[in-house]
Motif scaffolding. Structure first.
Motif, mmCIF file in Angstrom:
data_model
loop_
_atom_site.group_PDB
_atom_site.id
_atom_site.type_symbol
_atom_site.label_atom_id
_atom_site.label_comp_id
_atom_site.label_asym_id
_atom_site.label_seq_id
_atom_site.Cartn_x
_atom_site.Cartn_y
_atom_site.Cartn_z
ATOM 1 N N SER A 273 0.844 -1.191 0.000
ATOM 2 C CA SER A 273 0.000 0.000 0.000
ATOM 3 C C SER A 273 0.881 1.244 0.000
ATOM 4 O O SER A 273 2.048 1.198 0.412
ATOM 5 C CB SER A 273 -0.894 0.013 1.239
ATOM 6 N N PRO A 274 0.358 2.384 -0.458
ATOM 7 C CA PRO A 274 1.143 3.627 -0.411
ATOM 8 C C PRO A 274 1.640 3.958 0.987
ATOM 9 O O PRO A 274 2.765 4.426 1.160
ATOM 10 C CB PRO A 274 0.153 4.686 -0.920
ATOM 11 N N HIS B 298 0.347 7.039 -4.234
ATOM 12 C CA HIS B 298 -0.990 6.802 -4.800
ATOM 13 C C HIS B 298 -0.961 7.021 -6.314
ATOM 14 O O HIS B 298 -1.527 6.231 -7.077
ATOM 15 C CB HIS B 298 -1.997 7.743 -4.143
#
Length: 293
Positions: free
Chosen positions: A33-34, A86
């Motif tokens: 995940s970011p 993102h």
């Protein structure tokens, strides 16, 4: 001019490391995940800087200055990177590097509006040349990416927001970097960001250390190394040069990212890349010569 050379080289190093780190971030984005990737990025970067910082002399920070540096660190090292990661999960690394490299124009405009820097037509011309090189490369990249559909809107919005945050924080850092040494200030800012990201990951239920392959770990370690060295160079340069001049060297990021992707995919440089390199270098030369000594 000679006295500015180390700071100019530091700014150039940061620009190239940003482009290289974007390529590695793009390679590992599908596996984390970011938030997790941002935490690892700066945890490793902080570990790199911690050793020298432990033996360095730390100044006595005013409480409000320490708080301001910590908040700027959260904005630049956490919020900006969350937005950038993102974007990298949804857009090509070279596109992200290209749009992110328009930061000098944002920085120049914000600094002039805030009265932090004097306006210079030569400096503006240099920045526009460098950003023009970014535009040429972006249009060339867009033709190759055209079959893949339109650019992801949320990714582009996050990328533009990251660029604006980077420009604003670069200007706001200036007074503190002229008042305090770069190494302890880098540690303070990055430490605050790592703590923020750890709390953010916990609240989001994201692992601090995702499962990576050996190759992916190589990318992650490189991202962390580049972050530690790159942001120390950035803050050190910001204490010695105008923010718009330091950030002008971010235009080296897209050239570095595009060149690395050419090597990785064994392609010949396109006319757009060659033209972009010429424009970026011409813009940097004009900007540095037009800056005050």
């Amino acid at each position: 001019m000679q006295s500015r050379q180390p700071a100019l080289w530091a700014a150039a190093t940061t620009g190239m490391l940003v482009g290289a780190a974007m390529v590695s971030t793009s390679a590992v984005s599908p596996a984390a995940s970011p938030a997790s990737l941002a935490f690892l990025r700066y945890a490793i970067g902080l570990a790199i800087l911690a050793g020298p910082a432990l033996i360095a002399a730390w100044p006595r920070y005013r409480a409000r200055d320490a708080l301001a540096v910590a908040l700027l660190g959260v904005a630049q090292f956490a919020v900006l990177i969350l937005l950038l990661n993102h974007a990298l999960a949804r857009l090509p690394a070279s596109t992200c590097a290209l749009v992110f490299a328009t930061m000098p124009l944002f920085t120049l405009c914000l600094a002039a509006l805030a009265g932090r820097e004097s306006f210079s037509l030569r400096k503006l011309a240099g920045v526009l040349l460098a950003v023009g090189g970014v535009a040429v490369l972006l249009m060339g990249s867009g033709r190759h990416a055209g079959s893949a559909g339109t650019l992801d809107r949320s990714g582009m919005a996050a990328l533009l927001a990251a660029t604006l945050v980077g420009a604003a924080t670069s200007i706001l850092y200036g007074p503190y970097m002229r008042r305090y040494p770069a190494l302890p200030t880098s540690n303070l800012a990055m430490g605050a960001a790592v703590l923020f990201l750890a709390l953010y990951c916990a609240l989001q239920g994201q692992p601090l250390v995702p499962v990576f392959s050996v190759v992916q770990w190589g990318h992650v370690v490189f991202i962390g190394l580049s972050s530690g060295l790159g942001y120390f160079c950035l803050l050190w340069a910001l204490g010695r040069l105008d923010a718009s001049l330091v950030i002008a060297f971010q235009t080296l990021g897209p050239v570095t990212a595009a060149a690395l992707e050419l090597v990785m995919y064994q392609r010949m440089p396109s006319p757009a890349l060659l033209a972009a390199m010429a424009l970026v270098m011409a813009g940097l030369i004009a900007t540095t010569k037009g800056a005050r000594p």
